[in-house]
Scaffold this motif. Structure first.
Motif, short mmCIF file in Angstrom:
data_model
loop_
_atom_site.label_atom_id
_atom_site.label_comp_id
_atom_site.label_asym_id
_atom_site.label_seq_id
_atom_site.Cartn_x
_atom_site.Cartn_y
_atom_site.Cartn_z
N UNK A 1 0.71 -1.05 0.14
CA UNK A 1 0.10 -0.07 0.03
C UNK A 1 0.84 1.05 -0.13
N UNK A 2 1.92 1.18 1.11
CA UNK A 2 2.71 2.59 1.17
C UNK A 2 3.37 2.72 -0.26
N UNK A 3 4.19 1.81 -0.91
CA UNK A 3 5.02 1.82 -2.11
C UNK A 3 4.16 2.07 -3.19
N UNK A 4 2.83 1.25 -3.23
CA UNK A 4 1.84 1.29 -4.45
C UNK A 4 1.44 2.95 -4.40
N UNK A 5 1.19 3.38 -3.36
CA UNK A 5 0.48 4.89 -3.39
C UNK A 5 1.63 5.74 -3.87
N UNK A 6 2.92 5.53 -3.49
CA UNK A 6 3.89 6.54 -3.78
C UNK A 6 4.29 6.28 -5.23
N UNK A 7 4.08 5.18 -5.82
CA UNK A 7 4.63 5.09 -7.03
C UNK A 7 3.69 5.36 -8.08
N UNK A 8 2.34 6.14 -7.94
CA UNK A 8 1.67 6.88 -8.94
C UNK A 8 0.90 5.92 -9.67
N UNK A 9 0.00 6.15 -10.92
CA UNK A 9 -0.96 5.49 -11.35
C UNK A 9 -0.53 4.80 -12.47
N UNK A 10 0.70 4.87 -13.07
CA UNK A 10 1.18 4.27 -14.26
C UNK A 10 1.39 2.81 -13.89
N UNK A 11 0.89 1.81 -14.96
CA UNK A 11 0.88 0.39 -14.99
C UNK A 11 2.46 0.09 -14.51
N UNK A 12 3.37 0.78 -15.32
CA UNK A 12 4.86 0.14 -15.18
C UNK A 12 5.56 0.59 -13.79
N UNK A 13 4.81 1.91 -13.28
CA UNK A 13 5.51 2.27 -12.01
C UNK A 13 4.74 1.38 -10.93
N UNK A 14 3.70 0.81 -11.12
CA UNK A 14 3.06 -0.18 -10.09
C UNK A 14 3.70 -1.34 -10.19
N UNK A 15 4.28 -1.74 -11.38
CA UNK A 15 4.81 -2.96 -11.62
C UNK A 15 6.09 -2.80 -10.88
N UNK A 16 6.86 -1.74 -10.99
CA UNK A 16 8.08 -1.70 -10.26
C UNK A 16 7.98 -1.54 -8.79
N UNK A 17 7.00 -1.11 -8.31
CA UNK A 17 6.69 -1.12 -7.01
C UNK A 17 6.40 -2.74 -6.63
N UNK A 18 5.65 -3.34 -7.00
CA UNK A 18 5.57 -4.86 -6.78
C UNK A 18 6.85 -5.71 -6.80
N UNK A 19 7.87 -5.13 -7.88
CA UNK A 19 9.10 -6.09 -7.94
C UNK A 19 9.99 -5.38 -6.78
N UNK A 20 10.01 -4.22 -6.50
CA UNK A 20 10.75 -3.98 -5.55
C UNK A 20 10.26 -4.63 -4.06
#
Length: 367
Positions: free
Chosen positions: A227-246
């Motif tokens: 939740x924390x990383x996802x909210x900070x990563x923004x709305x772009x799909x690739x950014x959310x994927x990056x957050x998940x990978x992180x």
């Protein structure tokens, strides 16, 4: 100091000269404060004059109340004797203040001839930091303890931590990071639950409670972290994927580095008792996690995004390894309760970081 004409002593002679017991001397050796050589013929310990001198110094410092970890810092020149005495003086001043308050309360009880049923009338300012520290110390003492060796302590910490980390990795894999956008309140509830669990853990002296907190934390913490990383990563799909990978990479790195530290501690006693090794392991872990994210998602992540991920990983990693190192540095707490409590704080990192009662504090890093 040494017997005339004698360049070395065996452990019995060292006992007589220093006034320490064999158990004391061997404990200081295990802690790396003295390093006697071995007789090549019979493999017995040989204590030269320098080692006898050091044992006498350690004895005096311990009589003054200087901790083992601070003595180690003095000999490694991380701390001067003057700084150690200043620290001890501050501790003594706090102890004196508390003793005066305790004396005043006892005198009042005697003067008024209070009986046991009137004990509730004693006015103790339990909210004061000094009284809180004494209460925490007493609550830790007043439990059934099984004394563990260093290896047993680390085994008791490592097994639930590694198992819990694997469970958290499975949870992360099953999570769809896009749910954060629609159901962020679930993640916020998970973060709140982390704090509730932590304060239950802080107030309980029951091992089963800590085991339960640890088990629940393995599931809800990845949700809160996502939740924390996802909210900070923004709305772009690739950014959310990056957050998940992180998040997955962070858990994976903690699993690998934690396992290596555990194995290393069996071969070298200083591995989980050295700030330098802990810091190096933390740096390697943080660098590895963020390097994998950067090389895979550098096209979509701005420098500010990477900075946020680095900060999160730094705090997370230092909290986990700092708790483990602290558990190893306090030999008086080599018991199953302390080991399970440490593993619980290592799993429930979010609450531990922001809680002033957690292990992550400058005071604990100095011990």
């Amino acid at each position: 100091m040494a017997k005339k004409g004698l360049n070395f002593m065996n452990i019995k002679e060292a006992e007589k000269v220093t006034g320490l017991t064999k158990a004391n001397i061997r404990f200081y050796e295990e802690e790396g404060l003295v390093k006697p050589e071995r007789n090549e013929q019979n493999n017995y310990r040989i204590y030269k004059e320098t080692e006898i001198k050091k044992l006498l110094e350690i004895k005096k410092l311990r009589m003054l109340g200087v901790s083992i970890s601070e003595i180690r810092m003095i000999y490694s020149e991380e701390l001067s004797l003057e700084e150690a005495m200043e620290r001890r003086l501050k501790e003594i001043q706090k102890e004196e203040k508390l003793l005066k308050e305790t004396s005043s309360i006892c005198q009042k009880a005697i003067k008024n001839h209070w009986k046991l049923e009137e004990i509730e009338q004693l006015e103790i300012a339990e909210s004061k930091e000094e009284w809180q520290e004494r209460l925490r110390a007493l609550m830790t003492e007043d439990i059934v303890k099984t004394i563990l060796t260093r290896n047993e302590l680390n085994n008791t910490i490592a097994v639930p931590f590694i198992a819990g980390t694997i469970i958290s990795m499975v949870v992360v894999r099953l999570l769809n990071i896009t749910w954060v956008e629609k159901y962020y309140y679930v993640g916020m509830a998970a973060i709140l639950a982390e704090f509730v669990l932590y304060f239950i853990s802080s107030s309980s002296r029951n091992i089963k409670t800590h085991m339960s907190v640890l088990a629940i934390g393995t599931i809800i913490q990845p949700i809160g972290l996502a939740t924390i990383v996802g909210l900070l990563s923004g709305a772009q799909a690739e950014c959310r994927n990056a957050a998940h990978h992180f998040i997955f990479a962070l858990y994976f790195a903690m699993l690998i580095i934690g396992s290596l530290l555990w194995i290393g501690s069996k071969m070298c006693k200083s591995v989980l008792n050295s700030f330098g090794i802990t810091l190096l392991a933390s740096v390697v872990c943080v660098a590895g996690v963020n390097a994998t994210v950067y090389f895979k998602y550098s096209a979509v992540l701005a420098s500010g995004d990477m900075a946020v991920l680095v900060v999160i990983s730094v705090f997370y990693v230092l909290t986990v390894f700092g708790a483990w190192q602290h558990a190893n540095s306090d030999q008086k707490s080599y018991n199953r309760y302390h080991a399970v409590y440490t593993a619980s704080t290592m799993i429930n990192v979010i609450a531990t970081i922001v809680s002033k009662f957690g292990y992550y504090s400058s005071r604990n890093w100095r011990r």
